[in-house]
Design a protein around this motif. Structure first.
Motif, PDB file in Angstrom:
ATOM      1  N   ARG A  51     -27.106 -51.471   0.428  1.00  0.00           N
ATOM      2  CA  ARG A  51     -26.981 -52.527   1.443  1.00  0.00           C
ATOM      3  C   ARG A  51     -26.913 -53.898   0.761  1.00  0.00           C
ATOM      4  O   ARG A  51     -27.553 -54.156  -0.254  1.00  0.00           O
ATOM      5  CB  ARG A  51     -28.178 -52.493   2.401  1.00  0.00           C
ATOM      6  N   ASN A  52     -26.091 -54.784   1.347  1.00  0.00           N
ATOM      7  CA  ASN A  52     -25.928 -56.176   0.896  1.00  0.00           C
ATOM      8  C   ASN A  52     -25.249 -56.267  -0.478  1.00  0.00           C
ATOM      9  O   ASN A  52     -25.355 -57.298  -1.154  1.00  0.00           O
ATOM     10  CB  ASN A  52     -27.281 -56.921   0.857  1.00  0.00           C
ATOM     11  N   THR A  53     -24.537 -55.208  -0.860  1.00  0.00           N
ATOM     12  CA  THR A  53     -23.747 -55.255  -2.091  1.00  0.00           C
ATOM     13  C   THR A  53     -22.369 -55.840  -1.786  1.00  0.00           C
ATOM     14  O   THR A  53     -21.711 -55.440  -0.825  1.00  0.00           O
ATOM     15  CB  THR A  53     -23.580 -53.849  -2.687  1.00  0.00           C
ATOM     16  N   TYR A  54     -21.925 -56.789  -2.593  1.00  0.00           N
ATOM     17  CA  TYR A  54     -20.626 -57.422  -2.389  1.00  0.00           C
ATOM     18  C   TYR A  54     -19.573 -56.707  -3.248  1.00  0.00           C
ATOM     19  O   TYR A  54     -19.799 -56.427  -4.426  1.00  0.00           O
ATOM     20  CB  TYR A  54     -20.690 -58.905  -2.766  1.00  0.00           C
ATOM     21  N   ILE A  55     -18.435 -56.443  -2.653  1.00  0.00           N
ATOM     22  CA  ILE A  55     -17.335 -55.808  -3.370  1.00  0.00           C
ATOM     23  C   ILE A  55     -16.042 -56.551  -3.056  1.00  0.00           C
ATOM     24  O   ILE A  55     -15.902 -57.178  -1.997  1.00  0.00           O
ATOM     25  CB  ILE A  55     -17.204 -54.319  -2.991  1.00  0.00           C
ATOM     26  N   ASN A  56     -15.103 -56.479  -3.970  1.00  0.00           N
ATOM     27  CA  ASN A  56     -13.832 -57.193  -3.797  1.00  0.00           C
ATOM     28  C   ASN A  56     -12.854 -56.424  -2.912  1.00  0.00           C
ATOM     29  O   ASN A  56     -12.110 -57.034  -2.131  1.00  0.00           O
ATOM     30  CB  ASN A  56     -13.196 -57.482  -5.156  1.00  0.00           C
ATOM     31  N   THR A  57     -12.840 -55.120  -3.060  1.00  0.00           N
ATOM     32  CA  THR A  57     -11.914 -54.310  -2.266  1.00  0.00           C
ATOM     33  C   THR A  57     -12.645 -53.091  -1.709  1.00  0.00           C
ATOM     34  O   THR A  57     -13.582 -52.571  -2.323  1.00  0.00           O
ATOM     35  CB  THR A  57     -10.718 -53.823  -3.118  1.00  0.00           C
ATOM     36  N   VAL A  58     -12.197 -52.646  -0.550  1.00  0.00           N
ATOM     37  CA  VAL A  58     -12.775 -51.460   0.073  1.00  0.00           C
ATOM     38  C   VAL A  58     -11.907 -50.254  -0.290  1.00  0.00           C
ATOM     39  O   VAL A  58     -10.769 -50.412  -0.748  1.00  0.00           O
ATOM     40  CB  VAL A  58     -12.863 -51.629   1.601  1.00  0.00           C
ATOM     41  N   PRO A  59     -12.411 -49.035  -0.113  1.00  0.00           N
ATOM     42  CA  PRO A  59     -11.590 -47.851  -0.397  1.00  0.00           C
ATOM     43  C   PRO A  59     -10.286 -47.870   0.403  1.00  0.00           C
ATOM     44  O   PRO A  59     -10.249 -48.330   1.555  1.00  0.00           O
ATOM     45  CB  PRO A  59     -12.493 -46.687   0.026  1.00  0.00           C
ATOM     46  N   THR A  60      -9.232 -47.373  -0.202  1.00  0.00           N
ATOM     47  CA  THR A  60      -7.917 -47.408   0.458  1.00  0.00           C
ATOM     48  C   THR A  60      -7.896 -46.588   1.739  1.00  0.00           C
ATOM     49  O   THR A  60      -7.096 -46.857   2.630  1.00  0.00           O
ATOM     50  CB  THR A  60      -6.841 -46.880  -0.510  1.00  0.00           C
ATOM     51  N   ALA A  61      -8.780 -45.584   1.833  1.00  0.00           N
ATOM     52  CA  ALA A  61      -8.815 -44.748   3.034  1.00  0.00           C
ATOM     53  C   ALA A  61      -9.688 -45.331   4.136  1.00  0.00           C
ATOM     54  O   ALA A  61      -9.811 -44.716   5.212  1.00  0.00           O
ATOM     55  CB  ALA A  61      -9.313 -43.343   2.678  1.00  0.00           C
ATOM     56  N   ALA A  62     -10.288 -46.497   3.905  1.00  0.00           N
ATOM     57  CA  ALA A  62     -11.143 -47.109   4.923  1.00  0.00           C
ATOM     58  C   ALA A  62     -10.317 -47.500   6.145  1.00  0.00           C
ATOM     59  O   ALA A  62      -9.154 -47.918   6.024  1.00  0.00           O
ATOM     60  CB  ALA A  62     -11.849 -48.326   4.349  1.00  0.00           C
ATOM     61  N   ILE A  63     -10.917 -47.341   7.322  1.00  0.00           N
ATOM     62  CA  ILE A  63     -10.237 -47.717   8.569  1.00  0.00           C
ATOM     63  C   ILE A  63     -10.860 -48.998   9.123  1.00  0.00           C
ATOM     64  O   ILE A  63     -12.027 -49.294   8.872  1.00  0.00           O
ATOM     65  CB  ILE A  63     -10.321 -46.587   9.608  1.00  0.00           C
ATOM     66  N   ALA A  64     -10.052 -49.754   9.837  1.00  0.00           N
ATOM     67  CA  ALA A  64     -10.519 -51.010  10.432  1.00  0.00           C
ATOM     68  C   ALA A  64     -11.075 -50.732  11.824  1.00  0.00           C
ATOM     69  O   ALA A  64     -10.465 -50.002  12.613  1.00  0.00           O
ATOM     70  CB  ALA A  64      -9.378 -52.017  10.502  1.00  0.00           C
ATOM     71  N   ILE A  65     -12.243 -51.297  12.117  1.00  0.00           N
ATOM     72  CA  ILE A  65     -12.869 -51.180  13.437  1.00  0.00           C
ATOM     73  C   ILE A  65     -13.220 -52.590  13.902  1.00  0.00           C
ATOM     74  O   ILE A  65     -14.064 -53.267  13.285  1.00  0.00           O
ATOM     75  CB  ILE A  65     -14.129 -50.293  13.394  1.00  0.00           C
ATOM     76  N   ASN A  66     -12.586 -53.027  14.945  1.00  0.00           N
ATOM     77  CA  ASN A  66     -12.884 -54.354  15.488  1.00  0.00           C
ATOM     78  C   ASN A  66     -14.035 -54.244  16.482  1.00  0.00           C
ATOM     79  O   ASN A  66     -13.985 -53.471  17.442  1.00  0.00           O
ATOM     80  CB  ASN A  66     -11.651 -54.942  16.176  1.00  0.00           C
ATOM     81  N   PHE A  67     -15.069 -55.017  16.215  1.00  0.00           N
ATOM     82  CA  PHE A  67     -16.244 -54.971  17.084  1.00  0.00           C
ATOM     83  C   PHE A  67     -16.922 -56.337  17.057  1.00  0.00           C
ATOM     84  O   PHE A  67     -17.246 -56.865  15.987  1.00  0.00           O
ATOM     85  CB  PHE A  67     -17.226 -53.892  16.596  1.00  0.00           C
TER      86      PHE A  67
END
Length: 235
Positions: free
Chosen positions: A102-118
């Motif tokens: 938790r609270n780890t900063y990363i530059n890019t997310v996994p390519t298979a990640a999906i977008a969820i608008n909330f």
């Protein structure tokens, strides 16, 4: 009157006897040769039989070695399959220690990640991990209550509290909603095997508590193993 043989008659009698002797000698030689050939044939047959017997014995020994080698391989395979994996359950986050904290900063997310608008925020979701945009990066975060996903991660644990089904994974609690799953607050009394990395450890009156994502846990014994019980929600 005594008959005197002529010199002409004497050779005739010698030739006849000589022919008889010669015939007898040759016949004996043929019989001896035939006998030797029969013995030689029988000897070859006996040798062939011995070779066949020895070959069969060699084959049986080879097959036995192969079977023994196969049993040895099976034993080795069984021994490899029976290896015991030792799990260090002394840390509260032992089950999720390999996941992003938790609270780890990363530059890019996994390519298979999906977008969820909330709630006006475009979260990214991948295999039970939620990423929240922060400037030009992302931060690993707990999901807000009410966000929905189509599938829950492999390894979710089913929890039944007051005849209601919950699914738990890495500090997040889900309940079925239509054909999806929605994040919910954890039920008081829920028992889980492990909590997420990034927890805070508290000492209160000599007792140890763990707080992560606003949820307070305490260590309890469950069938001889250390589990973690939800005792308080701080949000």
């Amino acid at each position: 009157m005594t008959k005197i043989l002529s010199l002409v008659d004497t050779p005739k009698v010698g030739v006849k006897h000589l022919a008889n002797y010669t015939f007898t000698f040759l016949a004996s030689g043929f019989l001896l040769l035939a006998s030797l050939q029969v013995k030689a044939q029988r000897g070859r047959e006996h040798d062939d039989h011995d070779r066949q017997y020895n070959n069969r014995n060699d084959d049986r020994r080879d097959n036995q070695r192969d079977r023994d080698r196969g049993r040895g391989n099976d034993y080795d395979r069984g021994r490899r399959n029976d290896r015991v994996v030792v799990v260090d359950r002394s840390r509260p986050n032992w089950q999720y220690n390999n996941l992003p904290r938790r609270n780890t900063y990363i530059n890019t997310v996994p390519t298979a990640a999906i977008a969820i608008n909330f709630g006006g925020i475009s979260f990214r979701y991948h295999n039970g991990i939620y990423y929240k945009p922060y400037n030009n990066t992302y931060v690993v975060t707990a999901p807000p209550m009410g966000i929905r996903v189509n599938t829950i991660p492999v390894g979710c644990r089913r929890i039944v509290i007051q005849n209601r089904d919950y699914y738990y994974y890495n500090g997040t609690y889900y309940q079925p909603y239509d054909n999806q799953y929605t994040t919910v607050a954890p039920p008081i009394g829920a028992l889980v095997e492990s909590i997420p990395s990034g927890y805070e450890k508290l000492q209160i009156n000599g007792d140890t508590y763990y707080v992560v994502d606003g949820i307070q846990y305490r260590a309890v014994l469950n069938n001889g193993e250390i589990w973690y019980e939800v005792i308080k929600i701080n949000y």
